[in-house]
Write a protein that holds these residues in place. Structure first.
Motif, PDB file in Angstrom:
ATOM      1  N   LYS A 117       1.776   1.969   7.826  1.00 12.82           N
ATOM      2  CA  LYS A 117       0.896   0.806   7.763  1.00 12.82           C
ATOM      3  C   LYS A 117      -0.452   1.223   7.159  1.00 12.82           C
ATOM      4  O   LYS A 117      -0.992   2.273   7.485  1.00 12.82           O
ATOM      5  CB  LYS A 117       0.682   0.221   9.158  1.00 12.82           C
ATOM      6  CG  LYS A 117       1.969  -0.249   9.828  1.00 12.82           C
ATOM      7  CD  LYS A 117       1.684  -0.768  11.221  1.00 12.82           C
ATOM      8  CE  LYS A 117       2.949  -1.279  11.894  1.00 12.82           C
ATOM      9  NZ  LYS A 117       3.900  -0.180  12.161  1.00 12.82           N
ATOM     10  N   THR A 118      -0.985   0.367   6.276  1.00 19.58           N
ATOM     11  CA  THR A 118      -2.263   0.657   5.631  1.00 19.58           C
ATOM     12  C   THR A 118      -3.057  -0.631   5.467  1.00 19.58           C
ATOM     13  O   THR A 118      -2.507  -1.737   5.494  1.00 19.58           O
ATOM     14  CB  THR A 118      -2.073   1.261   4.223  1.00 19.58           C
ATOM     15  OG1 THR A 118      -1.600   0.239   3.331  1.00 19.58           O
ATOM     16  CG2 THR A 118      -1.107   2.415   4.233  1.00 19.58           C
ATOM     17  N   ILE A 149      -5.327  -1.658   2.303  1.00 14.46           N
ATOM     18  CA  ILE A 149      -5.545  -1.112   0.969  1.00 14.46           C
ATOM     19  C   ILE A 149      -6.471  -2.014   0.149  1.00 14.46           C
ATOM     20  O   ILE A 149      -6.458  -3.240   0.291  1.00 14.46           O
ATOM     21  CB  ILE A 149      -4.195  -0.903   0.259  1.00 14.46           C
ATOM     22  CG1 ILE A 149      -4.343  -0.003  -0.969  1.00 14.46           C
ATOM     23  CG2 ILE A 149      -3.535  -2.227  -0.089  1.00 14.46           C
ATOM     24  CD1 ILE A 149      -3.022   0.538  -1.472  1.00 14.46           C
ATOM     25  N   LYS A 185      -7.268  -3.307  -3.477  1.00 17.28           N
ATOM     26  CA  LYS A 185      -6.724  -3.441  -4.833  1.00 17.28           C
ATOM     27  C   LYS A 185      -7.791  -3.894  -5.815  1.00 17.28           C
ATOM     28  O   LYS A 185      -7.806  -3.461  -6.972  1.00 17.28           O
ATOM     29  CB  LYS A 185      -5.552  -4.419  -4.829  1.00 17.28           C
ATOM     30  CG  LYS A 185      -4.353  -3.935  -4.031  1.00 17.28           C
ATOM     31  CD  LYS A 185      -3.221  -4.946  -4.073  1.00 17.28           C
ATOM     32  CE  LYS A 185      -2.004  -4.448  -3.289  1.00 17.28           C
ATOM     33  NZ  LYS A 185      -0.901  -5.449  -3.280  1.00 17.28           N
ATOM     34  N   GLU A 210      -6.174  -5.463   2.024  1.00 13.22           N
ATOM     35  CA  GLU A 210      -4.872  -6.079   2.266  1.00 13.22           C
ATOM     36  C   GLU A 210      -4.001  -5.178   3.138  1.00 13.22           C
ATOM     37  O   GLU A 210      -3.931  -3.961   2.922  1.00 13.22           O
ATOM     38  CB  GLU A 210      -4.150  -6.341   0.941  1.00 13.22           C
ATOM     39  CG  GLU A 210      -4.892  -7.281   0.011  1.00 13.22           C
ATOM     40  CD  GLU A 210      -4.150  -7.476  -1.304  1.00 13.22           C
ATOM     41  OE1 GLU A 210      -2.927  -7.175  -1.352  1.00 13.22           O
ATOM     42  OE2 GLU A 210      -4.792  -7.916  -2.274  1.00 13.22           O
ATOM     43  N   TYR A 211      -3.316  -5.782   4.083  1.00  9.01           N
ATOM     44  CA  TYR A 211      -2.374  -5.043   4.927  1.00  9.01           C
ATOM     45  C   TYR A 211      -1.103  -4.787   4.128  1.00  9.01           C
ATOM     46  O   TYR A 211      -0.557  -5.686   3.498  1.00  9.01           O
ATOM     47  CB  TYR A 211      -2.056  -5.851   6.182  1.00  9.01           C
ATOM     48  CG  TYR A 211      -1.060  -5.182   7.103  1.00  9.01           C
ATOM     49  CD1 TYR A 211      -1.468  -4.188   7.986  1.00  9.01           C
ATOM     50  CD2 TYR A 211       0.278  -5.555   7.078  1.00  9.01           C
ATOM     51  CE1 TYR A 211      -0.552  -3.579   8.827  1.00  9.01           C
ATOM     52  CE2 TYR A 211       1.196  -4.954   7.924  1.00  9.01           C
ATOM     53  CZ  TYR A 211       0.772  -3.959   8.795  1.00  9.01           C
ATOM     54  OH  TYR A 211       1.684  -3.359   9.612  1.00  9.01           O
ATOM     55  N   ASN A 212      -0.649  -3.503   4.124  1.00 10.24           N
ATOM     56  CA  ASN A 212       0.522  -3.131   3.351  1.00 10.24           C
ATOM     57  C   ASN A 212       1.335  -2.070   4.057  1.00 10.24           C
ATOM     58  O   ASN A 212       0.796  -1.299   4.856  1.00 10.24           O
ATOM     59  CB  ASN A 212       0.103  -2.572   1.981  1.00 10.24           C
ATOM     60  CG  ASN A 212       0.278  -3.581   0.865  1.00 10.24           C
ATOM     61  OD1 ASN A 212       1.369  -4.097   0.660  1.00 10.24           O
ATOM     62  ND2 ASN A 212      -0.806  -3.868   0.158  1.00 10.24           N
ATOM     63  N   GLU A 213       2.614  -2.015   3.754  1.00 13.33           N
ATOM     64  CA  GLU A 213       3.483  -0.922   4.199  1.00 13.33           C
ATOM     65  C   GLU A 213       3.761  -0.049   2.980  1.00 13.33           C
ATOM     66  O   GLU A 213       4.255  -0.542   1.955  1.00 13.33           O
ATOM     67  CB  GLU A 213       4.797  -1.464   4.756  1.00 13.33           C
ATOM     68  CG  GLU A 213       4.652  -2.230   6.058  1.00 13.33           C
ATOM     69  CD  GLU A 213       4.858  -1.358   7.291  1.00 13.33           C
ATOM     70  OE1 GLU A 213       5.064  -0.143   7.127  1.00 13.33           O
ATOM     71  OE2 GLU A 213       4.808  -1.909   8.411  1.00 13.33           O
ATOM     72  N   LEU A 214       3.451   1.253   3.063  1.00 13.37           N
ATOM     73  CA  LEU A 214       3.645   2.184   1.956  1.00 13.37           C
ATOM     74  C   LEU A 214       4.406   3.416   2.436  1.00 13.37           C
ATOM     75  O   LEU A 214       4.409   3.726   3.632  1.00 13.37           O
ATOM     76  CB  LEU A 214       2.288   2.614   1.376  1.00 13.37           C
ATOM     77  CG  LEU A 214       1.413   1.532   0.734  1.00 13.37           C
ATOM     78  CD1 LEU A 214       0.062   2.121   0.335  1.00 13.37           C
ATOM     79  CD2 LEU A 214       2.109   0.936  -0.484  1.00 13.37           C
ATOM     80  N   LYS A 244      -5.731  -3.772  11.509  1.00 16.76           N
ATOM     81  CA  LYS A 244      -5.642  -5.045  10.792  1.00 16.76           C
ATOM     82  C   LYS A 244      -6.973  -5.784  10.733  1.00 16.76           C
ATOM     83  O   LYS A 244      -7.131  -6.719   9.940  1.00 16.76           O
ATOM     84  CB  LYS A 244      -4.577  -5.940  11.435  1.00 16.76           C
ATOM     85  CG  LYS A 244      -3.147  -5.567  11.068  1.00 16.76           C
ATOM     86  CD  LYS A 244      -2.168  -6.625  11.574  1.00 16.76           C
ATOM     87  CE  LYS A 244      -0.754  -6.339  11.103  1.00 16.76           C
ATOM     88  NZ  LYS A 244       0.205  -7.364  11.551  1.00 16.76           N
TER      89      LYS A 244
END
Length: 333
Positions: free
Chosen positions: A2-3, A5, A7, A18-22, A310
């Protein structure tokens, strides 16, 4: 993993993180994979998000006051082992061979890379650090309490050194956020009197609780002239206010990675009589080692407001509005 990030740069009010899964990053030979537990929220993060600093990596995971545990190590790592708690600050790596690196000024290295800026940082469940720029954390701090030490604390320590503060002198702190509330405690530990200049009544109250002899606004007249001063606010007008309160022969250290325009100054009022101005540009590994040891000895008390990952945008919004008393940190895992 979970991050949060970044952009595209935008005003923090628009919640650009932005919440992202990487995928998890991979540690190379001299690197360490860190499972992040907490990451401090810094004004530099805000400057990155809003465009005061240009993005040199895009997208980027920001955050550079990182506390976590060693999850895996590269094959050439000898200093740390899996399961150890460590801290990672702003400086990710320097070249080690330039004039600055060879003359104890690695903070000025032209090839330096920075955590959460040149490389991905701590607003994530995992990150990679360099063995030589990773540090042990004093045991008497929780993960969240330790995060401000890794930028606010280290750079505050260096600012005090560059201000030429001597034992028993009077120090003025202009702005009272994460770095200043630690710098005050360092100065008091060295027997110095501290005046704090801040608009916030809550910040004035905390300054008094931490041992400030006086707290008020920058446009007020303190009880006496300052021997040394440090500015933390990214406002050029504050530089003139600090110079106006300095005694003859005093020193001002400007602790700011970004500063808006400094207004025209009155030479006799602000600079004459052998006053000195110095900027504070990042920190060295020696600064980090010395400060973290000192922080455990004093011990430094960090005032921390904790947010879940978050809510990184909200934490930065409150920071921009000066509604964080002390420091903010993200609890990651």
């Amino acid at each position: 993993m979970k991050t949060m990030i970044l952009k595209n740069q935008a005003l923090i009010e628009t919640s650009p993180l932005e919440y992202n899964e990487l995928p998890e990053p991979i540690a190379e030979e001299k690197q360490i994979l860190i499972r992040v537990r907490a990451c401090g929220v810094c004004h530099t993060d805000l400057h990155e998000v809003e465009g005061d600093l240009p993005l040199i990596k895009k997208p980027v995971i920001i955050g550079h006051q990182v506390v976590g545990v060693v999850d895996r190590v590269g094959k050439d790592v000898t200093k740390f082992k899996r399961g150890e708690r460590v801290g990672i600050p702003w400086v990710h790596r320097t070249c080690g061979i330039c004039h600055f690196c060879r003359s104890s000024s690695e903070n000025l290295c032209e090839s330096a890379r920075f955590t959460g800026y040149s490389v991905d940082g701590g607003y994530a469940e995992f990150m990679v650090s360099e063995e030589g720029f990773t540090y042990q954390i004093p045991e008497n701090f929780s993960d969240e309490e330790a995060t401000p030490l890794l930028c606010a604390g280290i750079i505050g320590y260096r600012s005090i050194r560059l201000s030429d503060l001597q034992k028993g002198e009077r120090l003025g702190l202009f702005g009272f956020g994460a770095s200043a509330h630690i710098a005050l405690q360092i100065a008091r530990h060295h027997g110095c009197e501290v005046f704090v200049f801040t608009r916030s009544e809550e910040h004035q109250k905390l300054a008094a609780e931490l041992g400030a002899a006086w707290a008020g606004r920058a446009d007020e007249h303190p009880p006496a002239k300052l021997d040394r001063a440090i500015t933390f606010a990214p406002a050029g007008q504050v530089v003139l206010a600090a110079l106006g309160h300095l005694r003859k022969g005093g020193t001002l250290a400007i602790n700011a990675i970004y500063l808006d325009r400094v207004p025209e100054m009155d030479y006799e009022k602000h600079l004459y009589y052998e006053k000195t101005i110095r900027s504070v540009a990042s920190s060295t590994r020696q600064d980090a080692v010395e400060f973290l040891e000192l922080a455990g000895e004093i011990p430094i008390k960090t005032e921390v407001k904790v947010f879940p990952l978050k809510e990184a945008n909200r934490a930065l919004q409150l920071l921009k509005e000066s509604r964080i008393t002390g420091a903010a940190t993200l609890k990651i895992s």
